[in-house]
Design a protein around this motif. Structure first.
Motif, short mmCIF file in Angstrom:
data_model
loop_
_atom_site.label_atom_id
_atom_site.label_comp_id
_atom_site.label_asym_id
_atom_site.label_seq_id
_atom_site.Cartn_x
_atom_site.Cartn_y
_atom_site.Cartn_z
N GLN A 91 0.83 -1.03 -0.12
CA GLN A 91 0.00 0.02 0.03
C GLN A 91 0.92 1.35 0.20
O GLN A 91 0.74 2.17 -0.73
N GLU A 95 0.90 1.39 -4.24
CA GLU A 95 -0.23 2.14 -4.18
C GLU A 95 -0.38 3.63 -4.19
O GLU A 95 -0.77 4.32 -4.60
N GLU A 96 0.48 3.91 -3.15
CA GLU A 96 0.85 5.27 -2.78
C GLU A 96 2.30 5.71 -3.35
O GLU A 96 2.71 6.81 -2.52
#
Length: 211
Positions: A91, A95-96
């Motif tokens: 994440q 994703e970030e």
């Protein structure tokens, strides 16, 4: 030696000592604070064995990573720092990915990390501390950024009771930080020997949330 002579001992042909001296130039206030805290414990309890506080200070001095968050990005920044603290690597790193350099601004502090980065290897890990910086920090010169980091880092360490509180520092796989390594494929982040899940016995870091 530093406390007595106000000089940073630097051995010839030593990358470790060279990087230590360079960090002293970049973060003079913080390095002086860490040295003072070491001396406080040594004067009270002797040099050996190291106290738990001195172990935490040493971990940060050798392997520290400073993560700066601008004051107007604290809400998003705390969400990302929580992912980092909970080892949610996919994440926070994948994703970030775009948040690194926009919301989270990482800087190497530990001189041992600089030395190991001469020959990077999977397993290279730092210990991070988050600090709040003023709005517009990311647009300032590198020199001004380091001045702000040095002041803010001293204030942050003191606010966290000068390394007396634990758990404080959490690990960060340095090669996983976006843009710090070329081989950052999704498969790379699946290496559980490097990007380790959080232990079930792990306790929350006392440094969160960042305010």
């Amino acid at each position: 030696i530093i406390a007595e002579d106000s000089q940073v001992p630097t051995r010839e042909h030593s990358w470790h000592d060279l990087f230590n001296a360079l960090v002293w130039i970049q973060f003079p206030r913080t390095k002086a604070l860490l040295n003072r805290l070491h001396m406080e414990d040594i004067n009270l309890k002797g040099a050996h064995p190291r106290t738990p506080r001195r172990n935490r200070i040493t971990h940060f001095d050798e392997c520290g990573v400073v993560i700066a968050v601008e004051e107007d990005h604290l809400q998003k920044g705390n969400a990302l720092l929580s992912q980092l603290a909970h080892h949610q690597w996919n994440q926070v790193f994948l994703e970030e990915r775009s948040a690194w350099g926009e919301i989270l601004h990482p800087f190497v502090f530990g001189h041992a990390n600089f030395e190991m980065m001469l020959s990077p290897f999977e397993g290279l890990t730092g210990k991070w501390m988050a600090i709040k910086v003023p709005r517009g920090f990311s647009n300032e010169s590198v020199e001004r950024q380091h001045e702000r980091l040095d002041v803010a880092l001293c204030e942050r360490i003191q606010a966290l009771d000068n390394f007396n509180r634990a758990p404080l520092l959490k690990p960060i796989p340095l090669l996983g930080i976006p843009h710090w390594y070329q081989e950052q494929t999704p498969c790379f982040y699946e290496n559980k020997d490097y990007f380790r899940p959080m232990s079930v016995t792990s306790k929350p870091s006392v440094q969160l949330p960042l305010t």
